[in-house]
Design a protein around this motif. Sequence first.
Motif, PDB file in Angstrom:
ATOM      1  N   LEU A  21       0.805  -1.213  -0.051  1.00 51.22           N
ATOM      2  CA  LEU A  21      -0.055   0.047  -0.006  1.00 51.22           C
ATOM      3  C   LEU A  21       0.759   1.148   0.103  1.00 51.22           C
ATOM      4  O   LEU A  21       0.634   2.131  -0.584  1.00 51.22           O
ATOM      5  CB  LEU A  21      -1.076  -0.013   1.138  1.00 51.22           C
ATOM      6  N   GLU A  22       1.780   1.321   0.928  1.00 50.31           N
ATOM      7  CA  GLU A  22       2.840   2.395   0.844  1.00 50.31           C
ATOM      8  C   GLU A  22       3.529   2.560  -0.363  1.00 50.31           C
ATOM      9  O   GLU A  22       3.554   3.769  -0.824  1.00 50.31           O
ATOM     10  CB  GLU A  22       3.830   2.272   1.921  1.00 50.31           C
ATOM     11  N   GLY A  23       3.929   1.396  -1.129  1.00 47.38           N
ATOM     12  CA  GLY A  23       4.615   1.550  -2.510  1.00 47.38           C
ATOM     13  C   GLY A  23       3.652   2.083  -3.573  1.00 47.38           C
ATOM     14  O   GLY A  23       4.159   3.117  -4.260  1.00 47.38           O
ATOM     15  N   PHE A  24       2.524   1.554  -3.421  1.00 52.70           N
ATOM     16  CA  PHE A  24       1.454   1.998  -4.398  1.00 52.70           C
ATOM     17  C   PHE A  24       1.187   3.632  -4.453  1.00 52.70           C
ATOM     18  O   PHE A  24       1.059   4.273  -5.195  1.00 52.70           O
ATOM     19  CB  PHE A  24      -0.107   1.287  -4.352  1.00 52.70           C
ATOM     20  N   VAL A  25       1.158   3.863  -3.117  1.00 48.76           N
ATOM     21  CA  VAL A  25       0.997   5.396  -2.801  1.00 48.76           C
ATOM     22  C   VAL A  25       1.952   6.309  -3.540  1.00 48.76           C
ATOM     23  O   VAL A  25       1.946   7.038  -4.040  1.00 48.76           O
ATOM     24  CB  VAL A  25       0.630   5.548  -1.318  1.00 48.76           C
ATOM     25  N   SER A  26       3.337   5.663  -2.823  1.00 50.14           N
ATOM     26  CA  SER A  26       4.464   6.570  -3.550  1.00 50.14           C
ATOM     27  C   SER A  26       4.501   6.356  -4.809  1.00 50.14           C
ATOM     28  O   SER A  26       4.960   7.312  -5.534  1.00 50.14           O
ATOM     29  CB  SER A  26       5.658   6.216  -2.509  1.00 50.14           C
ATOM     30  N   ALA A  27       4.155   5.354  -5.557  1.00 53.40           N
ATOM     31  CA  ALA A  27       4.432   5.045  -6.914  1.00 53.40           C
ATOM     32  C   ALA A  27       3.481   6.126  -7.761  1.00 53.40           C
ATOM     33  O   ALA A  27       3.657   6.860  -8.849  1.00 53.40           O
ATOM     34  CB  ALA A  27       4.174   3.705  -7.421  1.00 53.40           C
ATOM     35  N   GLY A  28       2.118   6.178  -7.051  1.00 52.22           N
ATOM     36  CA  GLY A  28       1.102   7.045  -7.896  1.00 52.22           C
ATOM     37  C   GLY A  28       1.539   8.603  -7.452  1.00 52.22           C
ATOM     38  O   GLY A  28       1.288   9.232  -8.737  1.00 52.22           O
ATOM     39  N   LEU A  29       2.095   8.786  -6.438  1.00 48.02           N
ATOM     40  CA  LEU A  29       2.540  10.238  -6.291  1.00 48.02           C
ATOM     41  C   LEU A  29       3.748  10.569  -7.154  1.00 48.02           C
ATOM     42  O   LEU A  29       3.717  11.370  -7.909  1.00 48.02           O
ATOM     43  CB  LEU A  29       3.206  10.670  -5.051  1.00 48.02           C
ATOM     44  N   VAL A  30       4.667   9.722  -7.109  1.00 47.91           N
ATOM     45  CA  VAL A  30       5.669   9.939  -8.188  1.00 47.91           C
ATOM     46  C   VAL A  30       5.119  10.118  -9.657  1.00 47.91           C
ATOM     47  O   VAL A  30       5.723  11.065 -10.355  1.00 47.91           O
ATOM     48  CB  VAL A  30       6.705   8.567  -8.180  1.00 47.91           C
ATOM     49  N   SER A  31       4.269   9.100 -10.093  1.00 48.17           N
ATOM     50  CA  SER A  31       3.777   9.298 -11.590  1.00 48.17           C
ATOM     51  C   SER A  31       3.097  10.703 -11.788  1.00 48.17           C
ATOM     52  O   SER A  31       2.941  11.351 -12.603  1.00 48.17           O
ATOM     53  CB  SER A  31       2.835   8.363 -11.684  1.00 48.17           C
ATOM     54  N   PHE A  32       2.238  10.962 -10.671  1.00 47.24           N
ATOM     55  CA  PHE A  32       1.600  12.571 -10.753  1.00 47.24           C
ATOM     56  C   PHE A  32       2.261  13.488 -11.103  1.00 47.24           C
ATOM     57  O   PHE A  32       2.090  14.502 -11.713  1.00 47.24           O
ATOM     58  CB  PHE A  32       0.682  12.538  -9.494  1.00 47.24           C
ATOM     59  N   LEU A  33       3.448  13.614 -10.052  1.00 49.88           N
ATOM     60  CA  LEU A  33       4.358  14.350  -9.993  1.00 49.88           C
ATOM     61  C   LEU A  33       5.340  14.580 -11.526  1.00 49.88           C
ATOM     62  O   LEU A  33       5.516  15.838 -11.907  1.00 49.88           O
ATOM     63  CB  LEU A  33       5.479  14.552  -8.972  1.00 49.88           C
ATOM     64  N   LEU A  34       5.705  13.223 -11.879  1.00 44.07           N
ATOM     65  CA  LEU A  34       6.405  13.532 -13.110  1.00 44.07           C
ATOM     66  C   LEU A  34       5.496  13.874 -14.231  1.00 44.07           C
ATOM     67  O   LEU A  34       5.949  14.490 -15.280  1.00 44.07           O
ATOM     68  CB  LEU A  34       6.838  12.169 -13.549  1.00 44.07           C
ATOM     69  N   MET A  35       4.070  13.624 -14.231  1.00 41.64           N
ATOM     70  CA  MET A  35       3.164  14.066 -15.121  1.00 41.64           C
ATOM     71  C   MET A  35       3.079  15.505 -15.125  1.00 41.64           C
ATOM     72  O   MET A  35       2.929  16.214 -16.270  1.00 41.64           O
ATOM     73  CB  MET A  35       1.807  13.259 -15.410  1.00 41.64           C
TER      74      MET A  35
END
Length: 154
Positions: free
Chosen positions: A121-135
């Motif tokens: 869960l923590e990893g998916f949240v951080s992955a989503g944030l990273v994807s959002f920031l990079l977009m």
Amino acid sequence: MKIPKELINGFIIFLGIGIFFLVLEALGFADNYLLRFFNIIFIFYGTIRTLRSNFREGNKSLPLNAVSAVYTSFSGVLLSVLGLIIFITIKGGDAFIETLSRNFLFGGTPSVVKYSFSLLLEGFVSAGLVSFLLMLYWDPKYKSDKHGAKKIEK
């Protein structure tokens, strides 16, 4: 059969995180939860590789690149958690988890399943944030329409 670049870069994320944590384990810093936050660097790296590759190939569709970024980062996180489950099982299962940081997410003694699920869960949240920031970073590089933004005149 060609392996998608998103999965290849997800595997690179997995390798980076895996090697990082093995080095931490070898140096005796595995119980320091602050060092665990550096794994986000590997998620950024793999996701940026995917977006750069898409941009070089001429893929300038913001929604398609967002899906590609999420797929890359989520696959890296999923592979990393699966690798961690294997590592914990080899090292002794629930007994090994007790040697890891007690300050992480639980009070008491978590099981392998609870520990891995919380990391997922923590990893998916951080992955989503990273994807959002990079977009957000890459958004100005993509044109939403062929004519560019139209100025509104009064």
